[in-house]
Design a protein around this motif. Structure first.
Motif, PDB file in Angstrom:
ATOM      1  N   UNK A 302      37.997 -24.524 -42.792  1.00 33.42           N
ATOM      2  CA  UNK A 302      38.568 -25.647 -42.015  1.00 33.42           C
ATOM      3  C   UNK A 302      39.487 -26.698 -42.526  1.00 33.42           C
ATOM      4  N   UNK A 303      38.734 -27.162 -43.462  1.00 34.18           N
ATOM      5  CA  UNK A 303      39.823 -28.338 -44.060  1.00 34.18           C
ATOM      6  C   UNK A 303      41.539 -27.857 -44.027  1.00 34.18           C
ATOM      7  N   UNK A 304      41.557 -26.459 -43.851  1.00 37.49           N
ATOM      8  CA  UNK A 304      43.507 -25.816 -44.174  1.00 37.49           C
ATOM      9  C   UNK A 304      43.654 -25.679 -42.659  1.00 37.49           C
ATOM     10  N   UNK A 305      43.133 -25.800 -42.030  1.00 37.48           N
ATOM     11  CA  UNK A 305      43.201 -26.081 -40.306  1.00 37.48           C
ATOM     12  C   UNK A 305      43.208 -27.093 -39.921  1.00 37.48           C
ATOM     13  N   UNK A 306      42.351 -27.417 -40.168  1.00 34.13           N
ATOM     14  CA  UNK A 306      42.661 -29.247 -40.408  1.00 34.13           C
ATOM     15  C   UNK A 306      44.099 -30.538 -40.372  1.00 34.13           C
ATOM     16  N   UNK A 307      44.217 -29.856 -41.947  1.00 32.04           N
ATOM     17  CA  UNK A 307      45.097 -30.772 -42.278  1.00 32.04           C
ATOM     18  C   UNK A 307      46.258 -30.304 -41.884  1.00 32.04           C
ATOM     19  N   UNK A 308      46.767 -28.294 -41.065  1.00 27.19           N
ATOM     20  CA  UNK A 308      48.141 -27.918 -40.135  1.00 27.19           C
ATOM     21  C   UNK A 308      47.490 -29.169 -39.481  1.00 27.19           C
ATOM     22  N   UNK A 309      46.882 -29.461 -38.685  1.00 30.14           N
ATOM     23  CA  UNK A 309      47.175 -29.948 -37.354  1.00 30.14           C
ATOM     24  C   UNK A 309      47.859 -31.260 -37.497  1.00 30.14           C
ATOM     25  N   UNK A 310      46.647 -32.473 -38.705  1.00 27.74           N
ATOM     26  CA  UNK A 310      47.294 -33.895 -38.735  1.00 27.74           C
ATOM     27  C   UNK A 310      48.676 -33.632 -39.239  1.00 27.74           C
ATOM     28  N   UNK A 311      49.229 -32.627 -40.086  1.00 25.59           N
ATOM     29  CA  UNK A 311      50.444 -32.991 -40.453  1.00 25.59           C
ATOM     30  C   UNK A 311      51.517 -32.604 -39.377  1.00 25.59           C
ATOM     31  N   UNK A 312      50.657 -32.158 -38.237  1.00 27.72           N
ATOM     32  CA  UNK A 312      52.166 -32.408 -37.516  1.00 27.72           C
ATOM     33  C   UNK A 312      52.482 -33.940 -36.687  1.00 27.72           C
TER      34      UNK A 312
ATOM     35  N   UNK C  21      43.863 -21.370 -32.742  1.00 30.50           N
ATOM     36  CA  UNK C  21      45.195 -21.636 -31.946  1.00 30.50           C
ATOM     37  C   UNK C  21      44.896 -22.754 -30.639  1.00 30.50           C
ATOM     38  N   UNK C  22      44.042 -22.616 -30.006  1.00 26.57           N
ATOM     39  CA  UNK C  22      43.085 -23.523 -28.900  1.00 26.57           C
ATOM     40  C   UNK C  22      42.626 -24.805 -29.781  1.00 26.57           C
ATOM     41  N   UNK C  23      42.427 -24.223 -31.804  1.00 27.49           N
ATOM     42  CA  UNK C  23      42.160 -25.898 -31.631  1.00 27.49           C
ATOM     43  C   UNK C  23      43.895 -26.610 -31.951  1.00 27.49           C
ATOM     44  N   UNK C  24      44.283 -26.450 -32.405  1.00 21.55           N
ATOM     45  CA  UNK C  24      45.673 -26.666 -32.757  1.00 21.55           C
ATOM     46  C   UNK C  24      46.020 -27.314 -31.521  1.00 21.55           C
ATOM     47  N   UNK C  25      45.826 -26.596 -30.726  1.00 19.41           N
ATOM     48  CA  UNK C  25      46.219 -27.017 -29.295  1.00 19.41           C
ATOM     49  C   UNK C  25      45.484 -28.299 -28.751  1.00 19.41           C
ATOM     50  N   UNK C  26      44.983 -28.125 -28.569  1.00 19.58           N
ATOM     51  CA  UNK C  26      43.702 -29.678 -27.772  1.00 19.58           C
ATOM     52  C   UNK C  26      43.976 -30.519 -28.761  1.00 19.58           C
ATOM     53  N   UNK C  27      44.302 -30.279 -30.267  1.00 20.55           N
ATOM     54  CA  UNK C  27      44.450 -31.686 -31.074  1.00 20.55           C
ATOM     55  C   UNK C  27      45.608 -32.364 -30.787  1.00 20.55           C
ATOM     56  N   UNK C  28      46.844 -30.755 -30.298  1.00 24.42           N
ATOM     57  CA  UNK C  28      47.479 -31.556 -30.492  1.00 24.42           C
ATOM     58  C   UNK C  28      47.990 -32.902 -28.603  1.00 24.42           C
ATOM     59  N   UNK C  29      46.699 -32.038 -27.627  1.00 23.73           N
ATOM     60  CA  UNK C  29      46.786 -32.433 -26.406  1.00 23.73           C
ATOM     61  C   UNK C  29      46.879 -34.297 -27.318  1.00 23.73           C
ATOM     62  N   UNK C  30      45.488 -34.135 -27.600  1.00 25.56           N
ATOM     63  CA  UNK C  30      44.249 -34.886 -27.617  1.00 25.56           C
ATOM     64  C   UNK C  30      46.020 -35.986 -28.742  1.00 25.56           C
ATOM     65  N   UNK C  31      46.443 -35.977 -29.231  1.00 27.56           N
ATOM     66  CA  UNK C  31      47.214 -37.385 -30.025  1.00 27.56           C
ATOM     67  C   UNK C  31      48.277 -36.981 -29.450  1.00 27.56           C
ATOM     68  N   UNK C  32      49.213 -36.510 -28.815  1.00 24.44           N
ATOM     69  CA  UNK C  32      49.851 -36.511 -27.675  1.00 24.44           C
ATOM     70  C   UNK C  32      49.163 -38.221 -26.671  1.00 24.44           C
ATOM     71  N   UNK C  58      52.669 -24.659 -27.184  1.00 26.74           N
ATOM     72  CA  UNK C  58      52.857 -23.375 -27.766  1.00 26.74           C
ATOM     73  C   UNK C  58      51.748 -23.107 -27.944  1.00 26.74           C
ATOM     74  N   UNK C  59      51.347 -23.609 -28.483  1.00 29.17           N
ATOM     75  CA  UNK C  59      49.806 -23.104 -29.708  1.00 29.17           C
ATOM     76  C   UNK C  59      48.812 -22.596 -28.030  1.00 29.17           C
ATOM     77  N   UNK C  60      48.681 -23.164 -27.105  1.00 26.85           N
ATOM     78  CA  UNK C  60      47.873 -22.874 -25.839  1.00 26.85           C
ATOM     79  C   UNK C  60      47.652 -21.447 -25.734  1.00 26.85           C
ATOM     80  N   UNK C  61      49.155 -21.770 -25.535  1.00 22.39           N
ATOM     81  CA  UNK C  61      49.765 -20.465 -25.154  1.00 22.39           C
ATOM     82  C   UNK C  61      49.414 -19.436 -25.700  1.00 22.39           C
ATOM     83  N   UNK C  62      49.573 -19.397 -27.360  1.00 29.65           N
ATOM     84  CA  UNK C  62      49.661 -18.141 -28.603  1.00 29.65           C
ATOM     85  C   UNK C  62      48.251 -18.008 -28.078  1.00 29.65           C
ATOM     86  N   UNK C  63      47.229 -18.955 -28.106  1.00 31.93           N
ATOM     87  CA  UNK C  63      45.977 -18.680 -27.810  1.00 31.93           C
ATOM     88  C   UNK C  63      45.470 -17.640 -27.140  1.00 31.93           C
TER      89      UNK C  63
END
Lengths: 582, 254, 151
Positions: A302-312, C21-32, C58-63
């Protein structure tokens, strides 16, 4: 258990491979084989070559800065040197070496016979190599190689301020390596999500695989931005575009800062693309040599995923001094990255504490990683504060910071990985004594070179200065001298390594499948693995250390069952054990 | 304690904690190895502990709290920087170009610049609040006097960047370009002299008025730079850069 | 060898692969959204806004793509592997997993692309042989795949 009985039988040399699997030898093998191990080795050897080239450039710069008012290297050459040093180390060495390890290790760790797209893998490699050569070829042109710094800020990098072929070749080469990275990332992702052996659920993937997965995702998210920005910059340079300069035409103008926004949207995740694989390597090494499972495996993932998300979402922390970015937003997110990174440190320490550490050369480097990388981490938090950053940015403090991250973190972990997996790569063990000598030279040299650079930055030495004067004071003089001497030691540390590789090639100790008694699946295969990787049925995969579980029954991870590992728990006999997913 | 000290000692503390944990792991492992039972074939296999959920929560939460605290502190410091919009006593327009500086004292109508191999001399009166308006026409530069404790970029097309400093102590300093700007980036420096008010006024009187402040057109008359002033650079010993740092010699605004 | 330690239950629910990928996409939505709201006072900064939005899409689509297809793909791969193991399928059969063969075409693509891109700096005349090699190698690459009846 039959599985264990079979172990001894497996040590016999493999039978002659069927005709269609026969491989050419020598240079032809390097040029044509699509075996993931050959491609991986090619990546690793090539990037070590780039490391030596970039390292010599670094040595040249330190020689120039050793004494004040030095005339050894003129301004123009110095500017090319630091541009190429940065470009090579960041784009053609550290990340590419990680790709090499990943190519070699990922299919083995997930129990697959090869990568998903093997010839695409070769294409990635050749694009990477030709990209590097294209960038370097600039050095032989009339105006020399690119000289606008590795982040190529506009308008300095446009056609008027940096004319010459070198700049265009830089864009071309960087675009090539960008394409290569994207292809590799697609390949890694596909391999890891479709080719896992039966029983290898996502939460049983070794940490190195997890980290490469996140790295691949970051590559897909950010490399296209770099390539797009490169195309725009090329249009500015060659076709009279005004995207990145402030020339006013008919009342409108381009925006120089736009380049920085786009570049760092790539550039910051790139730092994590470079360092996350090495987090993975160090995790494997520490776990193996502590004879324990990775502490808080899931927390680590989870820490890796968090770092990946935050890094963008932190790209503009490179741009505080431009005065046009949202300081609180980027400051907050940048500091937040310290939390998952801190969690990883505690995981590494937690893995070691209570373990039976064996202090191999590989473990030396892993411990060196922990000690050095933490310094790069904490100075990163300092730089995340706008009021400190406005003083320290673009000084040698920043130079020290990112060398502690990328060298103290990346390169130390890289050598930990080399010493750890060398038996798997070649079937022979690197010599431990020479390895430890290399470690101590490297550890001392590295800290001597870069620790004093923190002080230099605080004393007011800006980065990318080709010289300084005696009037800058004694502190400048002595700190720079210490740094240059350290650089010499650091450079010297490469020699024991090269000797060690040569020595091992001539008369290295031949080892079996699992010389370190490690737990992940690559140690189930012969060393070096044949085409198709596994010559016997895989062990049951019930945790992220299937080989450990098979070889040390009764010593499975204690909390594994209590914590649960997803639905497809269990199994796995021999019949359907290769390839496949879950 | 100043903000940078909090960060610095916090950094030292965290690094020390990790170094301690690593050292602890090494030492305990060596000691246990000496004591372990050599006859047991599995004797060197330690307990395979993997999860300690409570511990994980603790070591996630505490860094989070620390980071929130540091962020609050950082924002406080940044606001101090941003809110120092006090009316300046002196406004200096700065233009950076490859690879020189020009300074225009707005109210005094005085412009100073450098020449090839000659750094411009910038004089500031002690006690004054000075605002630097930062502009560039060619590439990005960055104005940095280390004692200002702050630097800002000069960006073509961005006319809003400025820094405000309060000059608190007489002395002689060196200002530099901090953003890499091409071939002679290293030589893009200027001298800064903080002098008492009366000396500053005298220096201003001795400067020619109304020189053009346009990049490029200035270079031709650089040779006529006044040497009649009593405050030529030779009368001031250049101070080494450094010792005054942190005490805000020419007061950073925090 | 065939002893089973625990039965394999078919995996159900959203696959872990998608969740990442859903997690990344959701995070990007919120942060945007936060980024846009925070930058409104000073004027919206479009490059970051668009980049984050692209990240989210991209993330949500791929998820979602993975959620739809991943189990089927994994089952297919597994099935083919099982048939190879049982000897029902020859290892080099067209349907089997594509195991390493030698191929010179990737090298050709690399050389071709390198020369072509170097032409961006040296001039179009430099790129001509590069394009020729690139096209020839790409055709050879595709042809090699076709001969094997895959890809």
């Amino acid at each position: 258990m039959t599985l264990l009985d079979e172990r001894s039988a497996g040590e016999t040399p493999p039978a002659e491979p069927p005709p269609h699997r026969r491989q050419p030898t020598g240079i032809l093998r390097w040029a044509t084989s699509s075996d993931h191990k050959v491609v991986g080795a090619a990546y690793m050897v090539t990037s070590i070559g780039f490391y030596l080239i970039g390292g010599l450039m670094g040595e040249a710069m330190r020689a120039q800065l050793a004494v004040p008012d030095n005339k050894l290297i003129d301004n123009g050459a110095y500017n090319q040197l630091f541009t190429l040093h940065g470009t090579i180390m960041l784009l053609f060495f550290l990340g590419s070496f990680a790709f090499g390890v990943a190519n070699f290790i990922i299919p083995l760790q997930i129990g697959a016979r090869d990568m998903a797209f093997q010839r695409l893998n070769q294409v990635s490699y050749w694009l990477y190599l030709s990209g590097g050569l294209v960038v370097l070829s600039g050095a032989f042109t009339e105006n020399g190689a690119a000289n606008f710094g590795w982040f190529a800020y506009t308008p300095l990098s446009d056609g008027i301020r940096s004319p010459g072929v070198g700049g265009d070749l830089w864009i071309a080469g960087v675009s090539l390596v960008g394409v290569s990275g994207i292809l590799s990332a697609v390949n890694f992702i596909t391999t890891m999500i479709t080719m896992r052996a039966k029983g290898m659920t996502m939460f049983r993937l070794p940490i190195f695989c997890w980290n490469m997965l996140i790295v691949s995702v970051l590559i897909l998210l950010t490399f296209p931005v770099l390539t797009a920005a490169g195309v725009m910059l090329y249009a500015d340079r060659q076709f009279g575009g005004h995207i990145f300069d402030a020339t006013v035409i008919n009342g409108v103008s381009g925006v120089p800062v736009l380049w920085q926004q786009l570049f760092w949207f790539f550039g910051h995740p790139e730092v994590y693309i470079l360092i996350l694989p090495y987090f993975g390597i160090v995790t494997e090494v520490i776990s193996a040599f502590s004879r324990k499972p990775v502490f808080a495996y899931k927390g680590f993932v989870f820490a890796t995923i968090t770092i990946g998300a935050l890094s963008v979402a932190v790209w503009a922390h490179h741009m505080y001094a431009t005065g046009v970015v949202l300081l609180p937003f980027f400051s907050a997110l940048t500091m937040l990255i310290a939390v998952p990174t801190g969690v990883k440190f505690f995981n590494w320490c937690g893995t070691m504490i209570g373990g039976r550490l064996s202090f191999t050369a590989s473990m030396h480097f892993a411990i060196g990683f922990l000690l050095c990388f933490v310094i790069g981490g904490v100075t990163g938090v300092m730089l995340a504060s706008p009021s400190l950053d406005l003083q320290l940015t673009d000084t040698y403090f920043v130079v020290a910071h990112f060398h502690y991250v990328l060298f103290g973190g990346g390169v130390f972990a890289l050598f930990a990985g080399i010493y750890y997996w060398y038996p798997k790569f070649t079937g022979k063990k690197l010599h431990e004594g020479w390895g430890k000598l290399q470690f101590w030279l490297q550890f001392v040299g590295f800290n001597m070179t870069f620790f004093v650079q923190h002080l230099l930055g605080m004393q007011g030495m800006p980065r990318r200065t080709a010289s300084y004067t005696a009037a800058d004071g004694d502190l400048f003089r002595y700190l720079n001298l210490v740094s240059s001497i350290g650089a010499l030691i650091l450079g010297a540390s490469t020699l024991p390594f090269l000797w060690n590789v040569y020595r091992t090639w001539r008369r290295g100790e031949v080892v079996g499948r699992n010389p370190w008694d490690a737990g992940t699946l690559e140690w189930w295969a012969p060393s070096p693995p044949p085409i198709g990787n596994f010559d016997r049925a895989l062990p049951p995969i019930r945790s992220e250390r299937p080989v450990w579980d098979a070889e040390h029954p009764g010593h499975e991870a204690l909390a594994e069952q209590r914590h649960g590992t997803g639905r497809a728990d269990g199994v796995v006999g021999a019949s359907a054990s290769k390839g496949g997913g879950s | 304690m100043k903000q940078w000290q909090v960060f610095l000692w916090g950094a030292v503390g965290v690094a020390a904690l990790i170094w301690f944990l690593v050292a602890y792991a090494i030492v305990t492992s060596i000691r246990r190895r000496r004591a372990e039972d050599r006859d047991d074939p599995d004797g060197d296999i330690p307990p395979q502990t993997q999860y300690r959920t409570k511990l994980e929560i603790v070591y996630t939460t505490i860094p989070l709290l620390i980071v929130v605290g540091l962020f609050a502190l950082a924002m406080y410091g940044t606001n101090v920087l941003d809110n120092s919009q006090a009316t300046p006593d002196l406004t200096i327009n700065v233009v950076g170009f490859q690879w020189q500086w020009q300074f225009n004292y707005e109210e005094q109508d005085v412009t100073v610049g450098g020449a090839a191999g000659v750094m411009p001399d910038l004089y500031l009166p002690v006690g004054a609040t000075v605002r630097f308006n930062l502009r560039a026409d060619d590439v990005i530069h960055s104005l940095w006097v280390p004692e200002f404790l702050e630097k800002r970029d000069l960006i073509p097309g961005v006319d809003t960047n400025s820094i405000i400093v309060k000059v608190t102590k007489p002395g002689s300093y060196v200002g530099r370009c901090a953003e890499y700007c091409g071939l002679n980036h290293t030589e893009m420096k200027f001298n800064l002299y903080a002098v008492p008010r009366d000396q500053f006024d005298e220096w201003v009187r001795n400067q020619p008025k109304g020189r053009p402040f346009v990049q490029g057109s200035f270079t031709t008359d650089l040779g006529t730079r006044s040497t009649t002033t009593t405050l030529t650079p030779t009368t001031l010993e250049p101070a080494p850069v450094g010792p005054g740092r942190g005490v805000a010699t020419t007061g950073g605004s925090r | 060898m065939n002893e089973q330690l625990a039965p394999i239950e078919p995996a159900t629910g959203i696959p872990t692969e998608s969740k990442v990928f859903y997690a990344l996409g959701t995070f990007a939505v919120v942060i945007d959204i936060i980024y846009v709201l925070a930058s409104i006072p000073g004027g919206i900064e479009w490059s970051g806004t668009v980049s984050l939005a692209a990240t989210a899409v991209f993330s949500l689509f791929f998820g979602y793509f993975l959620q739809r297809s991943i189990r089927r793909v994994q089952a297919d791969v597994e099935d083919v592997e099982a048939r190879v193991e049982s000897g029902e399928l020859a290892e080099d059969a067209p349907e089997a997993l594509y195991l390493p063969e030698t191929s010179i075409w990737p090298l050709g693509i690399g050389v071709g692309a390198g020369l072509t891109f170097a032409g961006l700096g040296f001039g179009w005349w430099f790129a001509l042989p590069g394009v020729a090699i690139l096209v020839h190698s790409a055709i050879g690459f595709a042809h090699q795949s076709r001969e094997r009846g895959r890809d």
